[in-house]
Scaffold this motif. Sequence first.
Motif, PDB file in Angstrom:
ATOM      1  N   GLU A 124      19.738  80.150 171.423  1.00 45.14           N
ATOM      2  CA  GLU A 124      20.452  81.030 170.499  1.00 45.14           C
ATOM      3  C   GLU A 124      21.191  82.140 171.256  1.00 45.14           C
ATOM      4  O   GLU A 124      22.236  82.609 170.824  1.00 45.14           O
ATOM      5  CB  GLU A 124      19.481  81.615 169.467  1.00 45.14           C
ATOM      6  N   ARG A 125      20.626  82.548 172.402  1.00 45.77           N
ATOM      7  CA  ARG A 125      21.310  83.573 173.216  1.00 45.77           C
ATOM      8  C   ARG A 125      22.650  83.069 173.718  1.00 45.77           C
ATOM      9  O   ARG A 125      23.609  83.828 173.819  1.00 45.77           O
ATOM     10  CB  ARG A 125      20.459  83.939 174.431  1.00 45.77           C
ATOM     11  N   VAL A 126      22.690  81.786 174.052  1.00 44.07           N
ATOM     12  CA  VAL A 126      23.957  81.202 174.526  1.00 44.07           C
ATOM     13  C   VAL A 126      25.011  81.330 173.421  1.00 44.07           C
ATOM     14  O   VAL A 126      26.112  81.842 173.638  1.00 44.07           O
ATOM     15  CB  VAL A 126      23.748  79.713 174.921  1.00 44.07           C
ATOM     16  N   SER A 127      24.659  80.908 172.217  1.00 42.02           N
ATOM     17  CA  SER A 127      25.639  80.939 171.111  1.00 42.02           C
ATOM     18  C   SER A 127      26.061  82.363 170.768  1.00 42.02           C
ATOM     19  O   SER A 127      27.238  82.637 170.556  1.00 42.02           O
ATOM     20  CB  SER A 127      25.053  80.307 169.847  1.00 42.02           C
ATOM     21  N   MET A 128      25.084  83.267 170.683  1.00 39.95           N
ATOM     22  CA  MET A 128      25.414  84.619 170.196  1.00 39.95           C
ATOM     23  C   MET A 128      26.311  85.359 171.183  1.00 39.95           C
ATOM     24  O   MET A 128      27.271  86.026 170.786  1.00 39.95           O
ATOM     25  CB  MET A 128      24.137  85.421 169.896  1.00 39.95           C
TER      26      MET A 128
END
Length: 393
Positions: free
Chosen positions: A74-78
């Motif tokens: 999720e860190r990648v996407s955000m």
Amino acid sequence: MGTIVQKYGGTSVDGREKLLSVAKNVAALRSAGNDVVVVVSAPGLMTDGLIRDAHALAESPSQRELDMLMTAGERVSMSLLSIALNAMGCPAVSFTGSQVGIITDTRHTDARILEVRPFRVIQELAQGNVVVVGGFQGVSTAKDVTTLGRGGSDTTAVVLAAALGAERCEILTDVAGVYTADPNLVPASRLLEVVSYEDMHELARLGASVLKEDAVTFAERHGIKLIVKASGSDTQGTIVLSEPLGPTAPITGLSLHRDAFLARWRVGGDGGVGIPRLDGNVRPLFTVSTGGEVLVALDETGSRAVRHPTHEPAELQEVALLCAVGPGAGTAETVAAAAGAITEAGGTPLVVCAGCRSIVLALERNGSTDMLRSLHALFFEAPGGQVSGGRGA
Ligand code: ASP
Ligand code: MG
């Protein structure tokens, strides 16, 4: 204008083109004068890949470390979405679940949310920023990173919508909304314009993956207007709300849980065991008792708990659960018709469990998709059937 929370699923943020198209949508919503909070999932199948990586190193990886690992997706996407928005001239800032104050219990990989303290979100919105939040994660009362169970980004979006008093919460996905059955499995399925929280909750609990069960529970509890629709399209999608007034069709929709288990305990009598005590964290999908046996339908997590050596040993059978949900789903007439249709299609219902608003048939996993199609034909495709009446559900 009000606050809008949007959640984009993994397929919507998978790759540069898709991220840019999400960023464009978000920037347009911001330009129209809304305060916008965007919750994102990990790109594509990244979470599955991370879990596989962990299992390649250890048979049963530490649950704490698994949470640490999974939240990376999720860190990648955000961060990428926030970078794209800023590059477009739309000021944005990204935060982890912990940073937006999602406080959970300490149950790693399937934590429950205890409290939401979205101070930083409120501050950033007040300064005119779009706030991008990594879904599916929080921080425990023991200060460790936790995840909310697979599909948990939906839950993040709804709890933030509730905590911020948002005008609405939009779940943007790769299908046009909630259908009478998974459109990827049943080509004849139809889009539902509205679904009650109650039916949606039951469909999600019993295998419909379009929305996470916990998200529906929170939405109902806080009266959040929940909209499920296709990302990158202007179609209206499905609105999830309190029971609509007016006529309703007896069956709202069908779901298929393809990875379920039936746990079987013999109780009492010669050689039988006592009443099985289930671990408090196990959520049975249904429980029935017949002829000296107790049968409990479980998902993968529940079956793992039951396999644990501290548990009363049970016979575990892999099954699929085929479910029909709606105000008329539990009537004797529906139960007989559903069981009949399955038998006619060559299937064998192993157990049938009818509640007041649902009927669940446990079947062999093999061929269960065909059985779903047969049940769909019975309830939604019959000439002069309920298809023509009610609210189109
Ligand atoms: N990325 C997580 C999952 O695959 C959470 C989500 O997509 O909602 O389960
Ligand atoms: Mg999902």
